[in-house]
Write an enzyme that holds these catalytic residues in place. Structure first.
Site, short mmCIF file in Angstrom:
data_model
loop_
_atom_site.label_atom_id
_atom_site.label_comp_id
_atom_site.label_asym_id
_atom_site.label_seq_id
_atom_site.Cartn_x
_atom_site.Cartn_y
_atom_site.Cartn_z
N GLY A 1 0.98 -1.03 -0.02
CA GLY A 1 -0.01 -0.01 0.01
C GLY A 1 0.78 1.26 0.09
O GLY A 1 2.14 1.14 0.41
N GLN B 1 3.32 9.74 2.01
CA GLN B 1 4.41 9.13 1.76
C GLN B 1 5.13 9.43 0.30
O GLN B 1 6.23 9.22 0.19
CB GLN B 1 4.01 7.59 1.60
CG GLN B 1 3.77 6.92 2.95
CD GLN B 1 3.92 5.58 2.73
OE1 GLN B 1 2.51 5.07 2.16
NE2 GLN B 1 4.83 4.67 2.97
N LEU C 1 6.95 1.23 3.74
CA LEU C 1 8.04 1.81 2.63
C LEU C 1 8.84 2.75 3.23
O LEU C 1 9.79 3.05 2.60
CB LEU C 1 7.17 1.99 1.17
CG LEU C 1 6.63 1.00 0.51
CD1 LEU C 1 5.92 1.27 -0.67
CD2 LEU C 1 7.74 -0.10 -0.09
N HIS D 1 -1.56 6.37 7.85
CA HIS D 1 -0.56 7.54 7.43
C HIS D 1 -1.40 8.79 7.12
O HIS D 1 -0.63 9.77 7.20
CB HIS D 1 -0.25 6.92 6.01
CG HIS D 1 1.16 6.20 6.08
ND1 HIS D 1 2.25 6.32 6.38
CD2 HIS D 1 1.21 4.91 5.75
CE1 HIS D 1 3.17 5.41 6.49
NE2 HIS D 1 2.61 4.41 5.74
#
Ligand code: NI
Length: 162
Positions: free
Chosen positions: A46, A51, A89, A134
């Site tokens: 995802g 990000q 990530l 997030h």
């Protein structure tokens, strides 16, 4: 389409609360396309807009059969509990056990501006929760139950870990 730079833990952008999308503009569509390409390239489960440095409520989740685009996603129902391994990530080479609902239902908007619902259990539920977190500036390491040691990672990855 373009591969976007994924920001890493320590970047203040990952700690901001993202703003909702009020209108799906051509710019948002380009962002969705670029995020999809970036997610595939990074081989992740995802990716959330912060990000890639964009503070909007947008996330992509790979639910196995397809990558689902979520605009303004919200968890509307959840059930049960699971403790499983998670990574991110933006937090490379760190794996940890988190406590998540076993099943979630998420309401979101698609790229045509239509509202839809998606459900996920197991890994998919973890992924949905992780990406939505997030958007509020939360990383999985914030309330991790246990960070895996290098030996535990090795065992988990069967010697093929990253
Ligand atoms: Ni993440």
């Amino acid at each position: 389409m373009a591969i976007l730079n994924i920001v890493k833990e320590g970047d203040p952008l990952l700690r901001k609360k993202c703003r909702p999308v009020t209108e799906v503009t051509p710019r948002i569509l380009t962002l969705l396309d670029d995020m999809k390409e970036t997610l595939i390239e990074a081989n992740g489960a995802g990716l959330a807009a912060p990000q890639v440095g964009i503070l909007r409520r947008i996330a992509l989740v790979d639910l196995g059969e397809e990558i689902v685009e979520l605009i303004n996603p919200e968890i509307v129902e959840s059930e049960g509990e699971q403790e499983e391994v998670e990574g991110c990530l933006s937090v490379p080479d760190v794996w940890g056990i988190t406590k998540r609902p076993a099943w979630v239902k998420v309401k979101a908007m698609n790229r045509d501006g239509e509202e839809f619902e998606v459900e996920g259990e197991g890994l998919n539920a973890r992924c949905l929760c992780h990406e939505i977190d997030h958007l509020d500036g939360h990383l999985f390491t914030d309330n991790v139950v246990h960070i895996l040691s290098p030996e535990e990672v090795e065992e988990l990855m069967g010697g093929e870990g990253e």
